[in-house]
Design an enzyme around this catalytic site. Structure first.
Site, short mmCIF file in Angstrom:
data_model
loop_
_atom_site.label_atom_id
_atom_site.label_comp_id
_atom_site.label_asym_id
_atom_site.label_seq_id
_atom_site.Cartn_x
_atom_site.Cartn_y
_atom_site.Cartn_z
N CYS A 115 0.83 -1.20 0.00
CA CYS A 115 0.00 0.00 0.00
C CYS A 115 0.87 1.25 0.00
CB CYS A 115 -0.90 -0.02 1.23
SG CYS A 115 -1.93 1.45 1.40
N CYS A 151 0.36 3.06 3.64
CA CYS A 151 0.83 2.50 4.92
C CYS A 151 1.87 1.39 4.77
CB CYS A 151 -0.35 2.01 5.74
SG CYS A 151 -1.12 0.50 5.09
N CYS A 210 -7.25 -1.18 1.11
CA CYS A 210 -6.28 -1.72 2.04
C CYS A 210 -6.98 -1.92 3.38
CB CYS A 210 -5.11 -0.76 2.18
SG CYS A 210 -3.94 -1.20 3.49
N CYS A 219 -5.29 0.60 6.26
CA CYS A 219 -5.47 2.06 6.32
C CYS A 219 -6.68 2.55 5.54
CB CYS A 219 -4.21 2.77 5.85
SG CYS A 219 -3.95 2.67 4.06
N CYS A 273 -8.12 -5.36 -10.11
CA CYS A 273 -7.69 -4.27 -10.98
C CYS A 273 -7.30 -3.10 -10.08
CB CYS A 273 -8.85 -3.92 -11.90
SG CYS A 273 -8.48 -2.66 -13.10
#
Length: 147
Positions: free
Chosen positions: A62, A65, A111, A114, A134
């Site tokens: 991510c 984070c 995510c 976060c 995607c």
């Protein structure tokens, strides 16, 4: 039209760790484009992302984070214009939400650590899983494997 993955919307904290910041803190950390896509559920233009053609071995994490989300073994070229994966790193890495925006019914992926917007998941993926995650390149950072 791609088939929509019907997953139960859920929020699973990854390793029990949840990252929470104010919009002001995210704006200080992220570029304007990263903030627009990751925090405001935007989409980068197709075929524009820096990770679209990445073929190196490693982990996709991510942008916000650094939580690990996908591995290179699950990445494939779907031809859609965004990095595509047939599965997340594990079931706890991703949060699934129903997305009714733009007159469509889709499954948004975020995510789990976060709550950053990543993209969408569809049921038109390869035979391995039948799913296509995607993902916006700007939502990911790539950590190359030492191998």
């Amino acid at each position: 039209m791609p088939k929509i993955v019907k997953k139960e919307p859920k929020f699973v904290e990854q390793s029990g760790k949840k990252v929470t910041k104010s919009d002001e803190q995210w704006r200080e950390q992220l570029s304007d484009e990263e903030f627009r896509v990751c925090r405001e559920q935007g989409t980068e233009p197709p075929f524009s992302g820096k990770l679209l053609h990445n073929k190196e071995t490693g982990v996709y994490a991510c942008t916000c984070c650094n939580a690990p989300l996908f591995i290179s073994d699950n990445k494939y070229d779907s031809g859609c214009g965004w990095p595509s994966f047939d599965a997340p790193l594990n079931n706890e890495a991703i949060r699934y939400l129903e997305d009714l925006s733009h007159g469509m019914v889709r499954t948004e992926i975020r995510c789990a650590s976060c709550d950053s917007h990543l993209g969408h998941v569809f049921e038109d993926g390869p035979k391995t899983t039948g799913e296509r995650y995607c993902v916006n390149s700007v939502s990911l950072i790539f950590n190359k494997s030492d191998e």
